[in-house]
Enzyme design. Structure first.
Site, PDB file in Angstrom:
ATOM      1  N   VAL A  94      -1.807   7.390  -2.453  1.00 23.45           N
ATOM      2  CA  VAL A  94      -3.112   6.837  -1.853  1.00 23.45           C
ATOM      3  C   VAL A  94      -3.599   5.688  -2.441  1.00 23.45           C
ATOM      4  O   VAL A  94      -5.045   5.812  -2.646  1.00 23.45           O
ATOM      5  CB  VAL A  94      -3.843   8.120  -1.889  1.00 23.45           C
ATOM      6  CG1 VAL A  94      -4.975   8.353  -0.564  1.00 23.45           C
ATOM      7  CG2 VAL A  94      -3.247   9.498  -2.056  1.00 23.45           C
ATOM      8  N   ASN A  95      -3.065   4.781  -2.733  1.00 20.77           N
ATOM      9  CA  ASN A  95      -3.874   3.616  -3.131  1.00 20.77           C
ATOM     10  C   ASN A  95      -2.946   2.178  -3.135  1.00 20.77           C
ATOM     11  O   ASN A  95      -1.687   2.577  -2.636  1.00 20.77           O
ATOM     12  CB  ASN A  95      -3.835   3.682  -4.852  1.00 20.77           C
ATOM     13  CG  ASN A  95      -4.915   2.921  -5.407  1.00 20.77           C
ATOM     14  OD1 ASN A  95      -5.642   2.051  -4.766  1.00 20.77           O
ATOM     15  ND2 ASN A  95      -5.161   2.741  -6.384  1.00 20.77           N
ATOM     16  N   HIS A 148       0.999  -0.984  -0.083  1.00 17.37           N
ATOM     17  CA  HIS A 148       0.145  -0.063   0.162  1.00 17.37           C
ATOM     18  C   HIS A 148       0.928   1.146   0.017  1.00 17.37           C
ATOM     19  O   HIS A 148       1.650   1.251   0.878  1.00 17.37           O
ATOM     20  CB  HIS A 148      -0.935  -0.074   1.294  1.00 17.37           C
ATOM     21  CG  HIS A 148      -1.840   1.289   1.156  1.00 17.37           C
ATOM     22  ND1 HIS A 148      -3.106   1.156   0.722  1.00 17.37           N
ATOM     23  CD2 HIS A 148      -1.882   2.371   1.262  1.00 17.37           C
ATOM     24  CE1 HIS A 148      -3.671   2.057   0.541  1.00 17.37           C
ATOM     25  NE2 HIS A 148      -3.004   3.043   1.196  1.00 17.37           N
ATOM     26  N   CYS A 149       0.588   1.887  -0.970  1.00 20.06           N
ATOM     27  CA  CYS A 149       1.553   3.068  -1.170  1.00 20.06           C
ATOM     28  C   CYS A 149       0.930   4.551  -0.643  1.00 20.06           C
ATOM     29  O   CYS A 149       0.060   4.884  -1.438  1.00 20.06           O
ATOM     30  CB  CYS A 149       1.941   3.168  -2.662  1.00 20.06           C
ATOM     31  SG  CYS A 149       3.439   4.461  -2.958  1.00 20.06           S
ATOM     32  N   VAL A 150       1.491   5.119   0.284  1.00 16.70           N
ATOM     33  CA  VAL A 150       0.967   6.435   0.626  1.00 16.70           C
ATOM     34  C   VAL A 150       1.394   7.501  -0.341  1.00 16.70           C
ATOM     35  O   VAL A 150       0.148   8.527  -0.406  1.00 16.70           O
ATOM     36  CB  VAL A 150       1.497   6.854   2.014  1.00 16.70           C
ATOM     37  CG1 VAL A 150       1.129   6.011   3.229  1.00 16.70           C
ATOM     38  CG2 VAL A 150       3.038   7.021   2.160  1.00 16.70           C
TER      39      VAL A 150
END
Ligand SMILES: [Zn+2]
Ligand SMILES: [Zn+2]
Length: 314
Positions: A165-166, A160-162
């Site tokens: 945002v996805n 999950h990549c901040v």
């Protein structure tokens, strides 16, 4: 009070939206430093300044277009969710019945992976392991993982990549890699182009004294872009080795020290499973229609296994 990791996940969702603004702020500072403050004015100077400035400005805009295209492709593309009626090919009616019995007896809010021989979900000791998500109450296809931030199972989840945002998964991993690639090129271009101006400020070698705003923006853009170029390079190298071995970030942590990896089909085929077979599309965050039709990996539900490991448990 016990530490609740899920509160951290909720926090990550909030941080995520701010990250889009951070990315746009870095882009704006770099744009100002390159186009408005330094190379734009150079276009009107005599000698070699004008052609060099034109070259830098054209390359900057081309790369910026690719960075933004790939970035928003990762942000807005669904990484892949499990269809509600999906079940493993090996699941029979007894398994489905056992699944329902198991569901009614499970406490909520806990993800699980169930192994056939140790549960009532399979009648045969030889059947491949079936994976099941207790939170989503559904079977998990191969390489699928539950994301606590998104609150759902994601196909071929990488992480999950901040920053985007996805989740990065089966359907947006290529766009994510291209985003890293173009961001590395763009931030390197900005740092290298600003380096002479950066040095000039410290050595007083500039003929005309720069305005304080220009000086501050050039300094900030140089430091930010250099920091991004170096950290993105680290990520890029890591992901190149993951693609070469057909492994996701999660799988790299999970598989530990196995000598043979069931999805490793050789470098060329591993690469094609992420980038497709058409060379023209390798540099774009999209796939050729023919590839999507021909290769089930792009749907994210089935993955070819190396011939010497077919039928083995994983
Ligand atoms: Zn799930
Ligand atoms: Zn996620």
């Amino acid at each position: 009070m016990a530490w609740n990791a899920f509160k951290l996940c909720t926090g990550l969702r909030v941080v995520g939206s701010v990250m889009i603004l951070v990315v746009l702020a870095v882009v704006s500072v770099s744009y100002y430093a390159i186009v408005v403050a330094n190379y734009g004015p150079d276009l009107f100077k005599a000698g070699y300044h004008a052609p060099v400035a034109a070259l830098v400005i054209v390359a900057f805009h081309l790369l910026l277009a690719m960075v933004l295209w790939c970035y928003f492709a990762v942000v807005f593309t669904d990484p892949g969710s499990v269809p509600s009626d999906w079940k493993p090919a090996s699941a029979n009616e007894e398994d489905m019945e056992a699944q329902n019995t198991l569901l009614s007896s499970l406490p909520a809010n806990s993800a699980a992976v169930l192994t056939a021989p140790t549960t009532q979900m399979s009648t045969s000791l030889d059947s491949p392991r079936m994976r099941f998500c207790r939170k989503c109450c559904q079977f998990k296809p191969p390489r699928c993982h539950h994301c606590s931030v998104c609150g759902r199972c994601v196909l071929k989840m990488d992480h999950h990549c901040v920053w985007v945002v996805n989740c990065v998964g089966a359907r947006n991993y290529k766009a994510f890699l291209l985003f890293l690639f173009y961001t590395f090129l763009e931030t390197s271009l900005v740092s290298l182009s600003l380096l002479p101006h950066f040095i000039a400020f410290f050595t007083d070698a500039d003929d005309e004294p720069a305005l304080p705003g220009t000086l501050a923006t050039t300094f900030l853009a140089f430091v930010l872009d250099l920091a991004f170029a170096l950290s993105v390079l680290g990520f890029l190298i890591m992901h190149i080795s993951l693609v070469a071995g057909n492994t996701t970030t999660i799988e790299a942590y999970e598989k530990k020290a196995t000598a043979r990896w069931r999805y490793d089909l050789g470098r060329r085929k591993n690469f094609e499973q992420v980038f497709g077979t058409k060379k023209l599309f390798w540099f774009l965050p999209m796939y050729a229609e023919e590839d999507v039709r021909r290769m089930p990996v792009f749907k994210g539900l089935e993955y070819p296994v190396r011939s010497d490991m077919e039928g083995q448990e994983f």
